[in-house]
Design a protein around this motif. Structure first.
Motif, PDB file in Angstrom:
ATOM      1  N   LEU A   1       0.819  -1.219   0.000  1.00 17.08           N
ATOM      2  CA  LEU A   1       0.000   0.000   0.000  1.00 17.08           C
ATOM      3  C   LEU A   1       0.851   1.266   0.000  1.00 17.08           C
ATOM      4  O   LEU A   1       0.470   2.284  -0.564  1.00 17.08           O
ATOM      5  CB  LEU A   1      -0.936  -0.012   1.201  1.00 17.08           C
ATOM      6  CG  LEU A   1      -2.012  -1.101   1.137  1.00 17.08           C
ATOM      7  CD1 LEU A   1      -2.790  -1.148   2.435  1.00 17.08           C
ATOM      8  CD2 LEU A   1      -2.955  -0.862  -0.032  1.00 17.08           C
ATOM      9  N   ASP A   2       1.994   1.224   0.686  1.00 14.20           N
ATOM     10  CA  ASP A   2       2.922   2.347   0.693  1.00 14.20           C
ATOM     11  C   ASP A   2       2.210   3.611   1.204  1.00 14.20           C
ATOM     12  O   ASP A   2       1.382   3.560   2.087  1.00 14.20           O
ATOM     13  CB  ASP A   2       3.504   2.545  -0.713  1.00 14.20           C
ATOM     14  CG  ASP A   2       4.834   3.291  -0.688  1.00 14.20           C
ATOM     15  OD1 ASP A   2       5.429   3.381   0.406  1.00 14.20           O
ATOM     16  OD2 ASP A   2       5.268   3.775  -1.736  1.00 14.20           O
ATOM     17  N   LEU A   3       2.516   4.772   0.614  1.00 12.71           N
ATOM     18  CA  LEU A   3       1.960   6.050   1.068  1.00 12.71           C
ATOM     19  C   LEU A   3       0.531   6.218   0.553  1.00 12.71           C
ATOM     20  O   LEU A   3       0.274   6.101  -0.646  1.00 12.71           O
ATOM     21  CB  LEU A   3       2.832   7.203   0.572  1.00 12.71           C
ATOM     22  CG  LEU A   3       2.480   8.600   1.083  1.00 12.71           C
ATOM     23  CD1 LEU A   3       2.707   8.689   2.593  1.00 12.71           C
ATOM     24  CD2 LEU A   3       3.326   9.650   0.351  1.00 12.71           C
ATOM     25  N   LEU A   4      -0.408   6.488   1.461  1.00  8.96           N
ATOM     26  CA  LEU A   4      -1.800   6.647   1.060  1.00  8.96           C
ATOM     27  C   LEU A   4      -2.027   8.009   0.410  1.00  8.96           C
ATOM     28  O   LEU A   4      -1.363   8.992   0.750  1.00  8.96           O
ATOM     29  CB  LEU A   4      -2.711   6.517   2.277  1.00  8.96           C
ATOM     30  CG  LEU A   4      -2.724   5.153   2.975  1.00  8.96           C
ATOM     31  CD1 LEU A   4      -3.671   5.192   4.169  1.00  8.96           C
ATOM     32  CD2 LEU A   4      -3.133   4.049   2.015  1.00  8.96           C
ATOM     33  N   PRO A   5      -2.979   8.089  -0.520  1.00 10.83           N
ATOM     34  CA  PRO A   5      -3.311   9.385  -1.127  1.00 10.83           C
ATOM     35  C   PRO A   5      -4.023  10.288  -0.122  1.00 10.83           C
ATOM     36  O   PRO A   5      -4.403   9.861   0.971  1.00 10.83           O
ATOM     37  CB  PRO A   5      -4.240   8.995  -2.279  1.00 10.83           C
ATOM     38  CG  PRO A   5      -4.845   7.700  -1.851  1.00 10.83           C
ATOM     39  CD  PRO A   5      -3.799   6.982  -1.058  1.00 10.83           C
ATOM     40  N   ASP A   6      -4.211  11.516  -0.511  1.00 13.15           N
ATOM     41  CA  ASP A   6      -4.931  12.477   0.319  1.00 13.15           C
ATOM     42  C   ASP A   6      -6.420  12.149   0.269  1.00 13.15           C
ATOM     43  O   ASP A   6      -7.104  12.443  -0.718  1.00 13.15           O
ATOM     44  CB  ASP A   6      -4.679  13.896  -0.186  1.00 13.15           C
ATOM     45  CG  ASP A   6      -5.448  14.937   0.623  1.00 13.15           C
ATOM     46  OD1 ASP A   6      -6.033  14.567   1.666  1.00 13.15           O
ATOM     47  OD2 ASP A   6      -5.460  16.107   0.208  1.00 13.15           O
ATOM     48  N   LEU A   7      -6.932  11.525   1.342  1.00 12.90           N
ATOM     49  CA  LEU A   7      -8.325  11.107   1.356  1.00 12.90           C
ATOM     50  C   LEU A   7      -9.288  12.248   1.641  1.00 12.90           C
ATOM     51  O   LEU A   7     -10.497  12.042   1.740  1.00 12.90           O
ATOM     52  CB  LEU A   7      -8.513   9.984   2.382  1.00 12.90           C
ATOM     53  CG  LEU A   7      -7.724   8.698   2.110  1.00 12.90           C
ATOM     54  CD1 LEU A   7      -8.001   7.668   3.195  1.00 12.90           C
ATOM     55  CD2 LEU A   7      -8.056   8.125   0.738  1.00 12.90           C
ATOM     56  N   SER A   8      -8.760  13.474   1.773  1.00 16.63           N
ATOM     57  CA  SER A   8      -9.637  14.636   1.936  1.00 16.63           C
ATOM     58  C   SER A   8     -10.056  15.206   0.588  1.00 16.63           C
ATOM     59  O   SER A   8     -10.978  16.031   0.513  1.00 16.63           O
ATOM     60  CB  SER A   8      -8.918  15.733   2.735  1.00 16.63           C
ATOM     61  OG  SER A   8      -8.576  15.266   4.019  1.00 16.63           O
ATOM     62  N   ALA A   9      -9.382  14.777  -0.457  1.00 15.08           N
ATOM     63  CA  ALA A   9      -9.706  15.265  -1.799  1.00 15.08           C
ATOM     64  C   ALA A   9     -10.909  14.503  -2.357  1.00 15.08           C
ATOM     65  O   ALA A   9     -11.539  13.708  -1.678  1.00 15.08           O
ATOM     66  CB  ALA A   9      -8.489  15.105  -2.698  1.00 15.08           C
ATOM     67  N   GLY A  10     -11.204  14.749  -3.612  1.00 13.55           N
ATOM     68  CA  GLY A  10     -12.259  14.009  -4.271  1.00 13.55           C
ATOM     69  C   GLY A  10     -13.630  14.622  -4.143  1.00 13.55           C
ATOM     70  O   GLY A  10     -13.843  15.603  -3.432  1.00 13.55           O
ATOM     71  N   LYS A  11     -14.574  14.014  -4.862  1.00 14.94           N
ATOM     72  CA  LYS A  11     -15.959  14.472  -4.864  1.00 14.94           C
ATOM     73  C   LYS A  11     -16.809  13.522  -4.025  1.00 14.94           C
ATOM     74  O   LYS A  11     -16.674  12.312  -4.117  1.00 14.94           O
ATOM     75  CB  LYS A  11     -16.488  14.537  -6.299  1.00 14.94           C
ATOM     76  CG  LYS A  11     -15.770  15.551  -7.175  1.00 14.94           C
ATOM     77  CD  LYS A  11     -16.350  15.558  -8.588  1.00 14.94           C
ATOM     78  CE  LYS A  11     -15.640  16.583  -9.467  1.00 14.94           C
ATOM     79  NZ  LYS A  11     -16.186  16.599 -10.854  1.00 14.94           N
ATOM     80  N   GLU A  12     -17.712  14.110  -3.239  1.00 16.40           N
ATOM     81  CA  GLU A  12     -18.547  13.313  -2.351  1.00 16.40           C
ATOM     82  C   GLU A  12     -19.985  13.320  -2.837  1.00 16.40           C
ATOM     83  O   GLU A  12     -20.484  14.319  -3.351  1.00 16.40           O
ATOM     84  CB  GLU A  12     -18.468  13.864  -0.930  1.00 16.40           C
ATOM     85  CG  GLU A  12     -19.195  12.978   0.101  1.00 16.40           C
ATOM     86  CD  GLU A  12     -18.856  13.374   1.523  1.00 16.40           C
ATOM     87  OE1 GLU A  12     -17.697  13.140   1.933  1.00 16.40           O
ATOM     88  OE2 GLU A  12     -19.740  13.927   2.215  1.00 16.40           O
ATOM     89  N   ARG A  13     -20.663  12.201  -2.673  1.00 20.47           N
ATOM     90  CA  ARG A  13     -22.078  12.091  -3.020  1.00 20.47           C
ATOM     91  C   ARG A  13     -22.721  11.046  -2.123  1.00 20.47           C
ATOM     92  O   ARG A  13     -22.042  10.227  -1.485  1.00 20.47           O
ATOM     93  CB  ARG A  13     -22.259  11.694  -4.488  1.00 20.47           C
ATOM     94  CG  ARG A  13     -21.729  10.304  -4.825  1.00 20.47           C
ATOM     95  CD  ARG A  13     -22.109   9.893  -6.238  1.00 20.47           C
ATOM     96  NE  ARG A  13     -21.513   8.635  -6.645  1.00 20.47           N
ATOM     97  CZ  ARG A  13     -22.026   7.435  -6.363  1.00 20.47           C
ATOM     98  NH1 ARG A  13     -23.126   7.329  -5.626  1.00 20.47           N
ATOM     99  NH2 ARG A  13     -21.431   6.334  -6.795  1.00 20.47           N
ATOM    100  N   GLU A  14     -24.019  11.045  -2.082  1.00 18.51           N
ATOM    101  CA  GLU A  14     -24.750  10.014  -1.345  1.00 18.51           C
ATOM    102  C   GLU A  14     -24.788   8.735  -2.182  1.00 18.51           C
ATOM    103  O   GLU A  14     -24.805   8.782  -3.416  1.00 18.51           O
ATOM    104  CB  GLU A  14     -26.175  10.494  -1.056  1.00 18.51           C
ATOM    105  CG  GLU A  14     -26.949   9.556  -0.138  1.00 18.51           C
ATOM    106  CD  GLU A  14     -28.276  10.158   0.296  1.00 18.51           C
ATOM    107  OE1 GLU A  14     -29.109   9.403   0.856  1.00 18.51           O
ATOM    108  OE2 GLU A  14     -28.493  11.375   0.080  1.00 18.51           O
ATOM    109  N   THR A  15     -24.772   7.595  -1.521  1.00 17.26           N
ATOM    110  CA  THR A  15     -24.855   6.316  -2.223  1.00 17.26           C
ATOM    111  C   THR A  15     -25.821   5.400  -1.490  1.00 17.26           C
ATOM    112  O   THR A  15     -25.874   5.389  -0.251  1.00 17.26           O
ATOM    113  CB  THR A  15     -23.476   5.629  -2.326  1.00 17.26           C
ATOM    114  OG1 THR A  15     -23.647   4.317  -2.895  1.00 17.26           O
ATOM    115  CG2 THR A  15     -22.799   5.486  -0.973  1.00 17.26           C
ATOM    116  N   CYS A  16     -26.582   4.645  -2.263  1.00 17.86           N
ATOM    117  CA  CYS A  16     -27.498   3.683  -1.653  1.00 17.86           C
ATOM    118  C   CYS A  16     -26.805   2.347  -1.416  1.00 17.86           C
ATOM    119  O   CYS A  16     -27.385   1.424  -0.828  1.00 17.86           O
ATOM    120  CB  CYS A  16     -28.734   3.479  -2.534  1.00 17.86           C
ATOM    121  SG  CYS A  16     -28.341   2.858  -4.179  1.00 17.86           S
ATOM    122  N   LEU A  17     -25.573   2.239  -1.882  1.00 12.93           N
ATOM    123  CA  LEU A  17     -24.806   0.994  -1.732  1.00 12.93           C
ATOM    124  C   LEU A  17     -23.718   1.239  -0.688  1.00 12.93           C
ATOM    125  O   LEU A  17     -22.710   1.870  -0.965  1.00 12.93           O
ATOM    126  CB  LEU A  17     -24.185   0.604  -3.075  1.00 12.93           C
ATOM    127  CG  LEU A  17     -23.615  -0.807  -3.188  1.00 12.93           C
ATOM    128  CD1 LEU A  17     -24.725  -1.841  -3.103  1.00 12.93           C
ATOM    129  CD2 LEU A  17     -22.852  -0.959  -4.498  1.00 12.93           C
TER     130      LEU A  17
END
Length: 372
Positions: free
Chosen positions: A257-273
């Motif tokens: 796995l090494d260094l994890l990406p910045d998990l604060s980035a990205g686009k957020e949405r609701e999911t039913c799954l």
């Protein structure tokens, strides 16, 4: 201490009663192969309730060793790629890398291989040599070839087989490449898990022959598949069930796995799954097939629990969170992992959510796919 013939007879009764040893021919083979001969170097026993898992050696001189050899359990014989039971005293906290598979699964798979006298078989993964010995008892030395990736494991198997006067063709090498020198084979059987069926296995099996292997991936859901090889170089066949699980072939293991990406980035949405689908074996198998390069992590991020899918190679990721009312997903990278997972799960649900026993595997040059 009970002697080994009694223990072997009791094990065979157990396997027969459980429906894993069904034919007289395989019963005769099982009666002729003493499992303890393949465990002379000892095995590792998991220490109960240890987190992370800790292992301790059980040697031939230890009480209970012989009885354990004839239990219907998988017995770990190597840890961390090199460590064997005689190497340590005390405990070791590393991952198993080789084992003697539980006899019920070994015999079930050999029954499912549907061999007949005179057939030629290639076994991928010699391991301790126990299943190799069973094949040889049934088909004869001249009809059995077995290949082992790990040189040390191969030497120990050769020694154990030699003690019993069993001398099939034994090869040390990458089983994913098969063994072209002995082709074509009537049957290929793999005692390691694979993410996709390697092309050489199809190429080295005669048309009409069978390949029996456990297909799975990095999310940990796997199933036994039995494929018929066709004259056009393709292969297809059903998943035959049972949640069969083997250690993945070492070249198919996930990258670190090494260094994890910045998990604060990205686009957020609701999911039913929600992430709960990853806890269901069938749904996890479907998600794994949809995003085969993804690994799963459970992380605390910004003071909350998140389930994360991460594709190390592309840098794509999806983080799922439940706030007590709804599930949300945040994604980033070139591939929208959760969008793809949702699409596949919804198609499966729209088809009536069939069980994995209704899935078929299709292998063509360069492609491995599932249908239901």
């Amino acid at each position: 201490m009970t002697d080994h013939p009694q223990l072997l007879a009791s094990l065979i009764d157990t396997l027969s009663a459980g429906g894993n040893l069904r034919s007289p021919a395989w019963k005769r083979a099982a009666e002729a192969v003493p499992r303890h001969e393949f465990l002379r170097g000892g095995f590792f026993r998991r220490i109960q309730n240890s987190v992370p898992s800790a292992w301790e050696p059980v040697l031939e001189s230890d009480p209970g060793w012989l009885e354990a050899c004839y239990s219907d359990e998988s017995l770990v014989t190597q840890i961390a790629g090199t460590v064997v039971p005689t190497d340590i005293r005390g405990r070791i906290l590393r991952e198993p890398t080789s084992s003697s598979t539980l006899p019920s699964l070994v015999l079930r798979m050999l029954e499912d291989l549907q061999v007949e006298p005179g057939m030629r078989v290639l076994e991928i993964g010699t391991g301790t040599g126990y299943s190799t010995a069973l094949l040889t008892q049934r088909l004869g030395e001249e009809n059995v070839t077995s290949i082992e990736y790990d040189e040390d494991v191969a030497v120990r198997a050769r020694t154990a087989l030699g003690r019993l006067g069993i001398h099939p063709t034994l090869v040390t090498g990458d089983g994913l490449d098969g063994y072209a020198e002995g082709a074509p084979y009537d049957r290929i059987i793999a005692t390691c898990g694979v993410r996709t069926i390697p092309a050489p296995w199809i190429e080295q099996t005669r048309p009409g022959g069978l390949v029996l292997a456990t297909v799975g991936g990095w999310l940990g859901a796997s199933e036994l598949a039995r494929l018929t090889v066709h004259a056009d170089g393709t292969a297809s066949g059903p998943l035959i069930g049972g949640r069969v699980s083997f250690m993945l072939a070492r070249p198919h293991l996930p990258p670190p796995l090494d260094l994890l990406p910045d998990l604060s980035a990205g686009k957020e949405r609701e999911t039913c799954l929600g992430a709960g689908v990853l806890d269901d074996w069938t749904c996890r198998f479907i998600v794994q097939a949809a995003v085969p390069e993804a690994q799963r992590l459970a992380l605390a991020h910004d003071g909350r629990h998140e389930d994360v899918l991460l594709d190390v190679a592309s840098g794509s990721w999806a983080a799922l969170h439940h706030d007590g009312r709804r599930w949300t997903v945040r994604q980033d990278g070139p591939n929208a992992l959760w969008d793809t997972a949702e699409e596949h799960v919804r198609r499966w649900q729209a088809a009536g959510a069939p069980g994995l026993e209704r899935f078929t595997v299709h292998v063509t040059p360069g492609k491995h796919s599932y249908r239901w």
